[in-house]
Design an enzyme around this catalytic site. Structure first.
Site: not given
Ligand code: OAD
Ligand code: ZN
Length: 250
Positions: A99, A117, A187, A212
């Site tokens: 993503q 994305h 994610t 995660n």
């Molecule tokens: P999020 O910010 O929603 O989630 C990030 C995830 O990474 C969370 O579950 C954290 O707990 C986890 N996390 C943080 N640091 C970490 C680490 N060092 N190791 C493992 N996990 C860790 O981001 P996405 O799920 O990518 O869309 O968000 C999805 C979409 O929402 C993005 O692609 C973007 C956004 O709006 C668009 O721009 C279309």
């Protein structure tokens, strides 16, 4: 780290791996995630930056914001998590379904990548749809215009309310359905349709392994959840694979 026996067995027999990744995998490279305490969407309003109407209303502001994010991406490097995924290609048929728009999987050396994305380094004209790599664009104050038709140039990223590139989504979903293990890394798994990828994988019989730092929407349905930083867990999985494969070849 002691991994669950069932997971080690899967690693022994698996041929196809999918890594479905989100912002968390790039967190250790210094790129902020979207949700959570320090998330981008806590400080910025998506509706003011990441949608087409916002761009039409204030193209310069949106362009400058993406230029700022490009700068961040440009000044960072893939981390141990990205590199471990790329190294697993030595042992498996690996597909990355991401993503993220930051190009870090590619820079780490992963070959098969579906970008759900878009990609921050690519741009296109909103009128004639001509594509422009970042280097081709002249340095302008504010948003550049198309050399062919004068139209506004936008980043090739998916904004709220927009469709995902269908070839990328289908390709990613197919790979997930055919995978033996589907890793879900960094994610929150709340943004659809991207979040259908692990669900489709599970329905097709793949083994779902979540990595995660904390529980997510997916934790209950995952076969195995490993809590910790992806930049630490993924290299440990790679080491485990190296041990297993060395044993098998004896
Ligand atoms: P999020 O910010 O929603 O989630 C990030 C995830 O990474 C969370 O579950 C954290 O707990 C986890 N996390 C943080 N640091 C970490 C680490 N060092 N190791 C493992 N996990 C860790 O981001 P996405 O799920 O990518 O869309 O968000 C999805 C979409 O929402 C993005 O692609 C973007 C956004 O709006 C668009 O721009 C279309
Ligand atoms: Zn044009």
């Amino acid at each position: 780290m002691n991994f669950k026996e069932e997971f080690l067995d899967k690693l022994k027999t698996a041929k196809k791996l999918v890594f479905f990744t989100g912002a968390g995998i790039s967190a250790e490279s210094g790129i902020a995630t979207f949700r959570g305490k320090d998330g981008i969407w806590n400080k910025m309003k998506p509706e003011e930056l990441a949608n087409f109407n916002a761009f039409m209303k204030n193209p310069n502001l949106v362009w400058e914001w993406y230029q700022h994010r490009r700068q961040i991406v440009h000044n960072t490097e893939p981390n141990a998590g990205h590199f471990a995924i790329a190294s697993l290609e030595e042992y498996y048929d690996v597909t990355v379904v991401t993503q993220n728009i930051d190009n870090l999987h590619r820079r780490a050396g992963s070959k098969k990548i579906f970008e759900l994305h878009g990609n921050i380094e690519r741009n296109y004209c909103i009128d004639c749809k001509t594509f422009y790599e970042l280097q081709e664009l002249e340095k302008t104050e504010g948003v550049p215009h198309c050399k062919k038709c004068g139209g506004l140039i936008r980043p090739d990223v998916v904004w709220f309310g927009e469709f995902l590139p269908q070839d990328q989504f289908r390709g990613g979903e197919n790979a997930a359905e055919q995978s033996d293990i589907c890793f879900v890394v960094g994610t929150s798994a709340v943004v659809y349709p991207a979040a259908y990828i692990p669900t489709s994988a599970k329905r097709a019989g793949s083994y779902i392994v979540e990595i995660n730092i904390e529980p997510t929407e997916l934790t209950n349905s995952a076969d195995y959840s490993i809590f910790g930083k992806s930049g630490e867990i993924l290299p440990e999985i790679l080491n485990e694979v190296r041990r297993l494969k060395a044993k098998n070849s004896n």
